[in-house]
Design a protein around this motif. Structure first.
Motif, PDB file in Angstrom:
ATOM      1  N   ALA A  72       8.286  -4.810  28.442  1.00  0.00           N
ATOM      2  CA  ALA A  72       8.296  -3.573  27.028  1.00  0.00           C
ATOM      3  C   ALA A  72       7.162  -3.271  27.401  1.00  0.00           C
ATOM      4  CB  ALA A  72       7.505  -4.114  25.312  1.00  0.00           C
ATOM      5  N   SER A  73       7.148  -1.332  26.869  1.00  0.00           N
ATOM      6  CA  SER A  73       6.038  -0.680  27.590  1.00  0.00           C
ATOM      7  C   SER A  73       5.888  -0.098  26.098  1.00  0.00           C
ATOM      8  CB  SER A  73       6.706   0.243  28.820  1.00  0.00           C
ATOM      9  OG  SER A  73       7.246   0.487  28.803  1.00  0.00           O
ATOM     10  N   PHE A  74       4.654   0.574  25.973  1.00  0.00           N
ATOM     11  CA  PHE A  74       4.392   1.243  24.579  1.00  0.00           C
ATOM     12  C   PHE A  74       4.848   3.085  25.308  1.00  0.00           C
ATOM     13  CE2 PHE A  74       1.297  -1.618  23.259  1.00  0.00           C
ATOM     14  CZ  PHE A  74       1.905  -1.744  22.736  1.00  0.00           C
ATOM     15  N   VAL A  75       5.374   3.679  24.181  1.00  0.00           N
ATOM     16  CA  VAL A  75       5.711   5.115  24.621  1.00  0.00           C
ATOM     17  C   VAL A  75       4.693   5.503  23.028  1.00  0.00           C
ATOM     18  CG1 VAL A  75       6.988   7.514  24.698  1.00  0.00           C
ATOM     19  CG2 VAL A  75       7.512   4.254  25.259  1.00  0.00           C
ATOM     20  N   LYS A  76       3.935   6.629  24.071  1.00  0.00           N
ATOM     21  CA  LYS A  76       2.748   7.292  22.751  1.00  0.00           C
ATOM     22  C   LYS A  76       3.004   8.489  21.589  1.00  0.00           C
ATOM     23  CE  LYS A  76      -1.604   5.798  24.061  1.00  0.00           C
ATOM     24  NZ  LYS A  76      -3.043   5.964  25.171  1.00  0.00           N
ATOM     25  N   ALA A  77       2.854   8.502  20.965  1.00  0.00           N
ATOM     26  CA  ALA A  77       3.528   9.811  19.444  1.00  0.00           C
ATOM     27  C   ALA A  77       2.340  10.452  19.496  1.00  0.00           C
ATOM     28  CB  ALA A  77       4.792   8.958  18.975  1.00  0.00           C
ATOM     29  N   PRO A  78       2.537  11.288  19.274  1.00  0.00           N
ATOM     30  CA  PRO A  78       1.169  12.433  18.471  1.00  0.00           C
ATOM     31  C   PRO A  78       0.641  11.385  17.106  1.00  0.00           C
ATOM     32  CG  PRO A  78       2.877  14.227  18.956  1.00  0.00           C
ATOM     33  CD  PRO A  78       3.322  12.147  18.893  1.00  0.00           C
ATOM     34  N   VAL A  79      -0.204  11.059  16.695  1.00  0.00           N
ATOM     35  CA  VAL A  79      -0.859  11.029  15.574  1.00  0.00           C
ATOM     36  C   VAL A  79      -0.468  11.630  14.309  1.00  0.00           C
ATOM     37  CG1 VAL A  79      -2.864   9.015  15.052  1.00  0.00           C
ATOM     38  CG2 VAL A  79      -2.119   9.054  16.989  1.00  0.00           C
ATOM     39  N   GLN A  80      -0.111  10.471  13.376  1.00  0.00           N
ATOM     40  CA  GLN A  80       0.139  11.984  12.251  1.00  0.00           C
ATOM     41  C   GLN A  80      -0.818  11.123  11.201  1.00  0.00           C
ATOM     42  OE1 GLN A  80       3.596  13.441  12.061  1.00  0.00           O
ATOM     43  NE2 GLN A  80       3.361  12.923  14.180  1.00  0.00           N
ATOM     44  N   ARG A  81      -1.475  12.504  10.480  1.00  0.00           N
ATOM     45  CA  ARG A  81      -2.206  12.297   9.600  1.00  0.00           C
ATOM     46  C   ARG A  81      -1.587  13.207   8.148  1.00  0.00           C
ATOM     47  NH1 ARG A  81      -6.108  10.648  13.155  1.00  0.00           N
ATOM     48  NH2 ARG A  81      -5.771  11.877  14.834  1.00  0.00           N
ATOM     49  N   ASN A  82      -1.099  11.348   7.496  1.00  0.00           N
ATOM     50  CA  ASN A  82      -0.285  11.807   6.271  1.00  0.00           C
ATOM     51  C   ASN A  82      -1.443  11.050   5.220  1.00  0.00           C
ATOM     52  OD1 ASN A  82       1.992  11.951   7.502  1.00  0.00           O
ATOM     53  ND2 ASN A  82       2.459  10.422   8.276  1.00  0.00           N
ATOM     54  N   THR A  83      -1.728  11.410   3.693  1.00  0.00           N
ATOM     55  CA  THR A  83      -2.197  11.186   2.986  1.00  0.00           C
ATOM     56  C   THR A  83      -1.363   9.057   2.882  1.00  0.00           C
ATOM     57  OG1 THR A  83      -0.492  11.632   1.223  1.00  0.00           O
ATOM     58  CG2 THR A  83      -3.014  12.489   1.811  1.00  0.00           C
ATOM     59  N   PRO A  84      -1.937   8.046   1.975  1.00  0.00           N
ATOM     60  CA  PRO A  84      -2.074   6.953   2.453  1.00  0.00           C
ATOM     61  C   PRO A  84      -0.595   7.077   1.321  1.00  0.00           C
ATOM     62  CG  PRO A  84      -4.777   6.926   1.941  1.00  0.00           C
ATOM     63  CD  PRO A  84      -4.110   8.413   2.153  1.00  0.00           C
ATOM     64  N   ASP A  85      -0.402   7.711   0.025  1.00  0.00           N
ATOM     65  CA  ASP A  85       0.542   8.138  -0.022  1.00  0.00           C
ATOM     66  C   ASP A  85       2.111   8.449   0.465  1.00  0.00           C
ATOM     67  OD1 ASP A  85       2.604   7.906  -3.094  1.00  0.00           O
ATOM     68  OD2 ASP A  85       2.493   9.869  -2.392  1.00  0.00           O
ATOM     69  N   GLU A  86       1.306   9.256   0.695  1.00  0.00           N
ATOM     70  CA  GLU A  86       2.726   9.812   2.006  1.00  0.00           C
ATOM     71  C   GLU A  86       3.085   8.806   2.879  1.00  0.00           C
ATOM     72  OE1 GLU A  86       1.545  14.362   2.631  1.00  0.00           O
ATOM     73  OE2 GLU A  86       0.719  12.761   3.895  1.00  0.00           O
ATOM     74  N   ASN A  87       2.497   7.659   3.577  1.00  0.00           N
ATOM     75  CA  ASN A  87       2.375   6.745   4.261  1.00  0.00           C
ATOM     76  C   ASN A  87       3.151   5.799   3.598  1.00  0.00           C
ATOM     77  OD1 ASN A  87       1.656   8.004   7.745  1.00  0.00           O
ATOM     78  ND2 ASN A  87      -0.370   7.365   6.376  1.00  0.00           N
ATOM     79  N   ALA A  88       2.673   5.422   2.597  1.00  0.00           N
ATOM     80  CA  ALA A  88       3.877   4.388   2.190  1.00  0.00           C
ATOM     81  C   ALA A  88       5.172   4.746   1.331  1.00  0.00           C
ATOM     82  CB  ALA A  88       3.252   4.118   0.251  1.00  0.00           C
ATOM     83  N   ARG A  89       5.574   6.075   0.835  1.00  0.00           N
ATOM     84  CA  ARG A  89       6.678   6.988   0.691  1.00  0.00           C
ATOM     85  C   ARG A  89       7.604   6.564   2.518  1.00  0.00           C
ATOM     86  NH1 ARG A  89       5.041  11.935  -2.258  1.00  0.00           N
ATOM     87  NH2 ARG A  89       7.044  12.522  -2.172  1.00  0.00           N
ATOM     88  N   ILE A  90       6.864   6.723   3.741  1.00  0.00           N
ATOM     89  CA  ILE A  90       7.471   6.303   4.675  1.00  0.00           C
ATOM     90  C   ILE A  90       8.155   5.566   5.105  1.00  0.00           C
ATOM     91  CG2 ILE A  90       7.135   7.383   7.467  1.00  0.00           C
ATOM     92  CD1 ILE A  90       5.341   9.752   6.019  1.00  0.00           C
ATOM     93  N   LYS A  91       7.223   4.682   5.219  1.00  0.00           N
ATOM     94  CA  LYS A  91       7.376   3.352   5.465  1.00  0.00           C
ATOM     95  C   LYS A  91       8.921   2.465   4.454  1.00  0.00           C
ATOM     96  CE  LYS A  91       3.153   1.413   7.328  1.00  0.00           C
ATOM     97  NZ  LYS A  91       1.933   1.506   7.217  1.00  0.00           N
ATOM     98  N   ALA A  92       8.667   2.925   3.126  1.00  0.00           N
ATOM     99  CA  ALA A  92       9.486   2.694   2.203  1.00  0.00           C
ATOM    100  C   ALA A  92      10.646   2.752   2.069  1.00  0.00           C
ATOM    101  CB  ALA A  92       9.056   2.797   0.976  1.00  0.00           C
ATOM    102  N   GLY A  93      10.988   4.258   3.307  1.00  0.00           N
ATOM    103  CA  GLY A  93      11.950   4.997   3.998  1.00  0.00           C
ATOM    104  C   GLY A  93      12.218   6.064   3.315  1.00  0.00           C
ATOM    105  N   GLU A  94      11.745   6.855   2.126  1.00  0.00           N
ATOM    106  CA  GLU A  94      11.929   8.311   1.173  1.00  0.00           C
ATOM    107  C   GLU A  94      10.841   9.365   2.145  1.00  0.00           C
ATOM    108  OE1 GLU A  94       9.094   7.586  -2.758  1.00  0.00           O
ATOM    109  OE2 GLU A  94       9.780   5.271  -2.370  1.00  0.00           O
ATOM    110  N   THR A  95      12.469  10.097   1.417  1.00  0.00           N
ATOM    111  CA  THR A  95      11.308  11.439   1.770  1.00  0.00           C
ATOM    112  C   THR A  95      10.466  12.054   0.789  1.00  0.00           C
ATOM    113  OG1 THR A  95      13.856  11.746   2.394  1.00  0.00           O
ATOM    114  CG2 THR A  95      12.070  13.506   2.735  1.00  0.00           C
ATOM    115  N   VAL A  96       9.649  12.510   1.803  1.00  0.00           N
ATOM    116  CA  VAL A  96       8.398  13.399   1.143  1.00  0.00           C
ATOM    117  C   VAL A  96       8.729  14.857   0.905  1.00  0.00           C
ATOM    118  CG1 VAL A  96       6.042  14.149   1.170  1.00  0.00           C
ATOM    119  CG2 VAL A  96       6.469  11.898   2.652  1.00  0.00           C
ATOM    120  N   GLU A  97       8.708  14.364  -0.344  1.00  0.00           N
ATOM    121  CA  GLU A  97       9.614  16.059  -1.444  1.00  0.00           C
ATOM    122  C   GLU A  97       8.421  17.200  -0.970  1.00  0.00           C
ATOM    123  OE1 GLU A  97       9.323  13.058  -2.558  1.00  0.00           O
ATOM    124  OE2 GLU A  97      12.200  13.098  -2.617  1.00  0.00           O
TER     125      GLU A  97
END
Length: 176
Positions: A85-110
């Motif tokens: 397995a090898s890593f494929v880097k992606a640009p780091v996202q600058r999200n707020t902690p709330d946005e990250n929690a919603r993304i991990k929960a599978g929600e759309t950030v409205e």
């Protein structure tokens, strides 16, 4: 175009390098069917072709057909398999902690506009290997030991442990 992408994969070439190497190497020209009078497709053509395959969901179908033809030609690996397995880097996202929690929960950030949403990579994840952190994806690959060709692959987010992809990659007909 597909044969050119096979060359790019085998030699780990960028689209720019692929264009150059096809122009430079007669063996590559013969493999993809170019005569002396023709020029290699440009790097944008390779990128557009790859994106078209993804959009039409043909990548896996073509990959399976390629392996079927290799098998028919007698290039069946029977001397072992290499899994990595090898890593494929992606640009780091600058999200707020709330946005990250919603993304991990599978929600759309409205709160995001349509253009901002199209710029955000919500599938990539963080992982740590040793003391180094990575953000992006992992390519999990099965390569036959005899011919050094990729036989199976899967792509996951970087947080998926290598062992989670192992069962889907192993070829039970190529192991003792």
């Amino acid at each position: 175009m597909f044969k050119a992408l096979v060359i790019a994969s085998l030699y780990n070439l960028s689209d720019e390098q692929l264009e150059f190497q096809i122009e430079d190497r007669r063996s590559f020209q013969r493999f993809i069917g170019l005569s002396d009078a023709k020029h290699a497709p440009d790097r944008n053509s390779f990128w557009l072709f790859r994106e078209s395959l993804k959009a039409l969901k043909l990548t896996e179908t073509l990959f399976n057909e390629f392996n079927r033809q290799l098998d028919r030609a007698g290039l069946i690996a029977r001397k072992g398999q290499l899994i990595d397995a090898s890593f494929v880097k992606a640009p780091v996202q600058r999200n707020t902690p709330d946005e990250n929690a919603r993304i991990k929960a599978g929600e759309t950030v409205e709160d995001w506009s349509a253009s901002k949403r199209s710029q955000k990579d919500t599938d990539a994840r963080w992982t740590k290997k040793g003391d180094k952190s990575y953000y992006g994806y992992k390519n999990h690959v099965n390569v036959d030991n005899a011919h050094k060709l990729v036989r199976k692959y899967t792509v996951t987010d970087a947080s998926v442990h290598d062992s989670q992809a192992l069962n889907g990659l192993l070829d039970s007909g190529n192991t003792s």
